[in-house]
Design a protein around this motif. Structure first.
Motif, mmCIF file in Angstrom:
data_model
loop_
_atom_site.group_PDB
_atom_site.id
_atom_site.type_symbol
_atom_site.label_atom_id
_atom_site.label_comp_id
_atom_site.label_asym_id
_atom_site.label_seq_id
_atom_site.Cartn_x
_atom_site.Cartn_y
_atom_site.Cartn_z
ATOM 1 N N GLN A 1 3.225 -22.448 -33.045
ATOM 2 C CA GLN A 1 2.810 -22.488 -34.481
ATOM 3 C C GLN A 1 3.373 -23.643 -35.250
ATOM 4 O OE1 GLN A 1 0.092 -20.594 -35.366
ATOM 5 N NE2 GLN A 1 0.070 -19.865 -33.388
ATOM 6 N N THR A 2 4.588 -23.956 -35.300
ATOM 7 C CA THR A 2 5.183 -24.821 -35.988
ATOM 8 C C THR A 2 4.648 -26.329 -35.447
ATOM 9 O OG1 THR A 2 7.134 -23.601 -36.395
ATOM 10 C CG2 THR A 2 7.427 -26.017 -36.555
ATOM 11 N N CYS B 1 1.765 -26.901 -34.213
ATOM 12 C CA CYS B 1 0.318 -27.166 -34.386
ATOM 13 C C CYS B 1 0.028 -27.245 -35.953
ATOM 14 C CB CYS B 1 -0.486 -25.943 -33.622
ATOM 15 S SG CYS B 1 -0.389 -26.377 -31.831
ATOM 16 N N GLN B 2 0.789 -26.919 -36.734
ATOM 17 C CA GLN B 2 0.748 -26.819 -38.149
ATOM 18 C C GLN B 2 0.250 -28.642 -38.750
ATOM 19 O OE1 GLN B 2 4.146 -25.565 -40.257
ATOM 20 N NE2 GLN B 2 3.520 -23.573 -39.811
ATOM 21 N N ARG C 1 0.257 -31.840 -40.629
ATOM 22 C CA ARG C 1 1.365 -32.474 -41.266
ATOM 23 C C ARG C 1 1.125 -33.258 -42.658
ATOM 24 N NH1 ARG C 1 4.554 -34.685 -35.791
ATOM 25 N NH2 ARG C 1 4.839 -32.640 -34.925
#
Length: 70
Positions: A62-63, A65-66, A68
């Motif tokens: 999840q981190t 794929c966030q 930016r």
């Protein structure tokens, strides 16, 4: 409407580029089942006993794929 989901791969493979990893997978898997995206990481999260914990890998995914901020 149906949604289609794809498998993703979070890979810790020191010394291998994403292209080499995908090339190796292409030799062994049908193209329809290749994971996308491929997310290289320096190491997979492990607990105190050295085991990989699914929840921690999902959080890492999840981190990664966030979107930016620019």
């Amino acid at each position: 409407p149906r949604t289609v989901s794809r498998d993703a791969l979070v890979a810790a493979a020191p010394g291998m580029t994403p292209e080499r990893i995908m090339g190796a997978l292409r030799q062994r898997m049908d193209p329809a089942f290749l994971p996308r995206p491929l997310l290289p990481v320096p190491a997979l999260p492990r607990n105190a006993t050295g085991k990989i914990v699914a929840k921690e890998v999902q959080a890492l995914y999840q981190t990664l794929c966030q979107p930016r901020a620019r």
